[in-house]
Structures are given as structure tokens and as C-alpha cells.
Scaffold this motif. Structure first.
Motif, PDB file in Angstrom:
ATOM      1  N   THR A  81       0.851  -1.186   0.000  1.00 35.87           N
ATOM      2  CA  THR A  81       0.000   0.000   0.000  1.00 35.87           C
ATOM      3  C   THR A  81       0.886   1.236   0.000  1.00 35.87           C
ATOM      4  OG1 THR A  81      -0.056   0.109   2.415  1.00 35.87           O
ATOM      5  CG2 THR A  81      -1.778  -1.213   1.338  1.00 35.87           C
ATOM      6  N   GLU A  82       0.276   2.391  -0.214  1.00 26.15           N
ATOM      7  CA  GLU A  82       1.053   3.633  -0.211  1.00 26.15           C
ATOM      8  C   GLU A  82       1.802   3.831   1.103  1.00 26.15           C
ATOM      9  OE1 GLU A  82      -0.818   7.243  -1.512  1.00 26.15           O
ATOM     10  OE2 GLU A  82      -1.859   6.199  -3.127  1.00 26.15           O
ATOM     11  N   GLY A  83       1.207   3.394   2.212  1.00 25.25           N
ATOM     12  CA  GLY A  83       1.857   3.544   3.512  1.00 25.25           C
ATOM     13  C   GLY A  83       3.095   2.693   3.680  1.00 25.25           C
ATOM     14  N   LEU A  84       3.282   1.741   2.782  1.00 24.06           N
ATOM     15  CA  LEU A  84       4.446   0.856   2.849  1.00 24.06           C
ATOM     16  C   LEU A  84       5.524   1.213   1.827  1.00 24.06           C
ATOM     17  CD1 LEU A  84       2.499  -2.481   3.373  1.00 24.06           C
ATOM     18  CD2 LEU A  84       4.035  -1.385   5.030  1.00 24.06           C
ATOM     19  N   ILE A  85       5.386   2.365   1.196  1.00 21.51           N
ATOM     20  CA  ILE A  85       6.346   2.813   0.180  1.00 21.51           C
ATOM     21  C   ILE A  85       6.864   4.197   0.551  1.00 21.51           C
ATOM     22  CG2 ILE A  85       6.671   3.445  -2.257  1.00 21.51           C
ATOM     23  CD1 ILE A  85       4.258   1.618  -2.896  1.00 21.51           C
TER      24      ILE A  85
ATOM     25  N   ILE B 287      17.749  -0.303   6.871  1.00 23.61           N
ATOM     26  CA  ILE B 287      16.923  -1.419   7.342  1.00 23.61           C
ATOM     27  C   ILE B 287      15.884  -0.910   8.336  1.00 23.61           C
ATOM     28  CG2 ILE B 287      16.936  -3.561   8.694  1.00 23.61           C
ATOM     29  CD1 ILE B 287      19.779  -4.065   7.443  1.00 23.61           C
ATOM     30  N   ARG B 288      16.316  -0.060   9.257  1.00 28.53           N
ATOM     31  CA  ARG B 288      15.380   0.481  10.253  1.00 28.53           C
ATOM     32  C   ARG B 288      14.268   1.313   9.599  1.00 28.53           C
ATOM     33  NH1 ARG B 288      16.312  -0.721  15.242  1.00 28.53           N
ATOM     34  NH2 ARG B 288      18.384  -1.329  15.919  1.00 28.53           N
ATOM     35  N   LYS B 289      14.617   2.090   8.599  1.00 28.14           N
ATOM     36  CA  LYS B 289      13.606   2.923   7.929  1.00 28.14           C
ATOM     37  C   LYS B 289      12.606   2.065   7.155  1.00 28.14           C
ATOM     38  CE  LYS B 289      16.047   7.198   8.156  1.00 28.14           C
ATOM     39  NZ  LYS B 289      16.810   8.260   7.575  1.00 28.14           N
ATOM     40  N   ALA B 290      13.083   1.019   6.501  1.00 28.24           N
ATOM     41  CA  ALA B 290      12.161   0.105   5.808  1.00 28.24           C
ATOM     42  C   ALA B 290      11.295  -0.637   6.830  1.00 28.24           C
ATOM     43  CB  ALA B 290      12.938  -0.884   4.949  1.00 28.24           C
ATOM     44  N   GLY B 291      11.894  -1.042   7.925  1.00 26.45           N
ATOM     45  CA  GLY B 291      11.161  -1.745   8.971  1.00 26.45           C
ATOM     46  C   GLY B 291      10.137  -0.872   9.664  1.00 26.45           C
TER      47      GLY B 291
ATOM     48  N   GLY C 196       3.453  -8.884   4.874  1.00 27.76           N
ATOM     49  CA  GLY C 196       3.517  -7.715   4.018  1.00 27.76           C
ATOM     50  C   GLY C 196       4.952  -7.367   3.682  1.00 27.76           C
ATOM     51  N   VAL C 197       5.109  -6.345   2.891  1.00 25.85           N
ATOM     52  CA  VAL C 197       6.435  -5.904   2.480  1.00 25.85           C
ATOM     53  C   VAL C 197       6.428  -4.386   2.397  1.00 25.85           C
ATOM     54  CG1 VAL C 197       5.900  -6.133   0.021  1.00 25.85           C
ATOM     55  CG2 VAL C 197       8.264  -6.212   0.753  1.00 25.85           C
ATOM     56  N   SER C 198       7.532  -3.795   2.799  1.00 29.56           N
ATOM     57  CA  SER C 198       7.699  -2.354   2.602  1.00 29.56           C
ATOM     58  C   SER C 198       8.779  -2.149   1.552  1.00 29.56           C
ATOM     59  CB  SER C 198       8.095  -1.660   3.911  1.00 29.56           C
ATOM     60  OG  SER C 198       9.385  -2.071   4.325  1.00 29.56           O
ATOM     61  N   LEU C 199       8.733  -1.016   0.899  1.00 29.97           N
ATOM     62  CA  LEU C 199       9.686  -0.719  -0.156  1.00 29.97           C
ATOM     63  C   LEU C 199      10.174   0.708   0.023  1.00 29.97           C
ATOM     64  CD1 LEU C 199       9.254  -1.514  -3.900  1.00 29.97           C
ATOM     65  CD2 LEU C 199       9.855   0.785  -3.188  1.00 29.97           C
ATOM     66  N   ILE C 200      11.479   0.854   0.182  1.00 31.13           N
ATOM     67  CA  ILE C 200      12.047   2.202   0.187  1.00 31.13           C
ATOM     68  C   ILE C 200      13.123   2.293  -0.885  1.00 31.13           C
ATOM     69  CG2 ILE C 200      11.523   2.628   2.632  1.00 31.13           C
ATOM     70  CD1 ILE C 200      14.550   2.376   3.198  1.00 31.13           C
ATOM     71  N   ARG C 201      13.109   3.420  -1.564  1.00 33.33           N
ATOM     72  CA  ARG C 201      14.165   3.737  -2.527  1.00 33.33           C
ATOM     73  C   ARG C 201      15.007   4.827  -1.885  1.00 33.33           C
ATOM     74  NH1 ARG C 201      12.177   6.057  -7.966  1.00 33.33           N
ATOM     75  NH2 ARG C 201      12.162   7.985  -6.781  1.00 33.33           N
ATOM     76  N   LEU C 202      16.293   4.565  -1.770  1.00 23.85           N
ATOM     77  CA  LEU C 202      17.189   5.512  -1.120  1.00 23.85           C
ATOM     78  C   LEU C 202      17.576   6.646  -2.062  1.00 23.85           C
ATOM     79  CD1 LEU C 202      19.483   2.904   0.668  1.00 23.85           C
ATOM     80  CD2 LEU C 202      17.555   4.166   1.638  1.00 23.85           C
ATOM     81  N   SER C 203      17.713   7.841  -1.499  1.00 21.15           N
ATOM     82  CA  SER C 203      18.116   8.986  -2.312  1.00 21.15           C
ATOM     83  C   SER C 203      19.582   8.864  -2.725  1.00 21.15           C
ATOM     84  CB  SER C 203      17.884  10.292  -1.559  1.00 21.15           C
ATOM     85  OG  SER C 203      18.618  10.302  -0.349  1.00 21.15           O
TER      86      SER C 203
END
Length: 143
Positions: free
Chosen positions: A5-9, A22-26, A75-82
Motif C-alpha cells: 500500500t502507499e503507507g508501505l512505500i 533497514i530500520r527505515k524500511a522496517g 507484508g512488504v515495505s519498499l524504500i528507494r534511497l536517495s
């Protein structure tokens, strides 16, 4: 099947190092009620103890922990690092995409890994996720 969901991206996240990434994705998993803080701590501990085994491909890491360490729902979260960060992998560093997996059992964990791998094997989709997507909605439309 992936539940995202949007809250997980989050896009263009600043992380000072692998642990911070890792902490930010978690934290997205915690915020969305899929895991408790202990799960995030367990992901970091696993990375510190075992090393960059979570780096599964160039630029991509899949941090995770055992379900009993705080997973509430899958579930899964997804972060793209700057800016990419080094995880210590000999060939796949630095990392730009961090997808934290939260499985409630080993079956759901494996199913999520397979679903993510299928998406990320598609070079066109991966390119958009890693480089050109400008919104959470765009990521969701790809996945």
C-alpha cells in the motif's frame, strides 16, 4: 501475492548506512501495524550477525527476520534511497532499493520472496522502480 500500500512505500529516503536503511524500511511495517519494533530490531541484529546475505541482487536488499520475533501480519515495505548505501556485499553493493519482508510463517515468507523476485526480474519494471518513478502510485501501478 504481494500486499503493498502507499503507507508501505517511501521514495528518496536518506539513510546514513545499512542499519539506518533497514530500520527505515522496517519502521514502515511497524507504522502500518504489520510488525512490532522487536521485528525491526531482529532484522538489524540478523544483518549485523550474518552479514549482507539480504543483498539478493545488484542494488537490492531484502531484510527480514523470523516471524516469531514480532511479525503480526504478512507484508512488504519498499524504500528507494536517495543515495545508495554500502551493505558490505562483495559484488552487489551499493544498495538503492530496500524491501523489508514481514512473513507470519515460512510459507508466506517464501511466497513474498518469489513475488518480489518476479517483479524485479523484469528489467523495465525494475528500471522504473529504481530510477524514474516519481510517486507511490506509480510504484503501485507497476507492482
Amino acid at each position: 501475492m504481494l500486499t503493498l500500500t502507499e503507507g508501505l512505500i517511501e521514495l528518496d529516503v536518506k539513510a546514513k548506512d545499512a542499519e539506518d536503511a533497514i530500520r527505515k524500511a522496517g519502521q514502515l511495517l511497524v507504522t502500518e501495524g504489520l510488525a512490532d519494533q522487536g521485528y525491526v530490531d531482529a532484522m538489524v541484529k540478523g544483518f549485523k550477525e550474518v552479514g549482507p546475505y539480504i543483498v539478493v541482487a545488484p542494488n537490492i536488499a531484502f531484510p527480514h527476520a523470523r516471524p516469531e520475533l514480532g511479525a503480526k501480519e504478512k507484508g512488504v515495505s519498499l524504500i528507494r534511497l536517495s543515495q545508495p548505501v554500502v551493505f558490505g556485499h562483495p559484488t552487489n553493493d551499493p544498495i538503492t532499493l530496500v524491501c523489508a519482508l514481514c512473513g507470519t510463517d515460512s510459507t508466506s515468507h517464501i511466497q513474498m520472496l518469489q513475488a518480489l523476485a518476479d517483479i524485479l526480474r523484469d528489467e523495465e519494471k525494475l528500471n522504473v522502480i529504481m530510477n524514474t518513478a516519481t510517486s507511490k502510485e506509480e510504484i503501485l501501478s507497476i507492482i
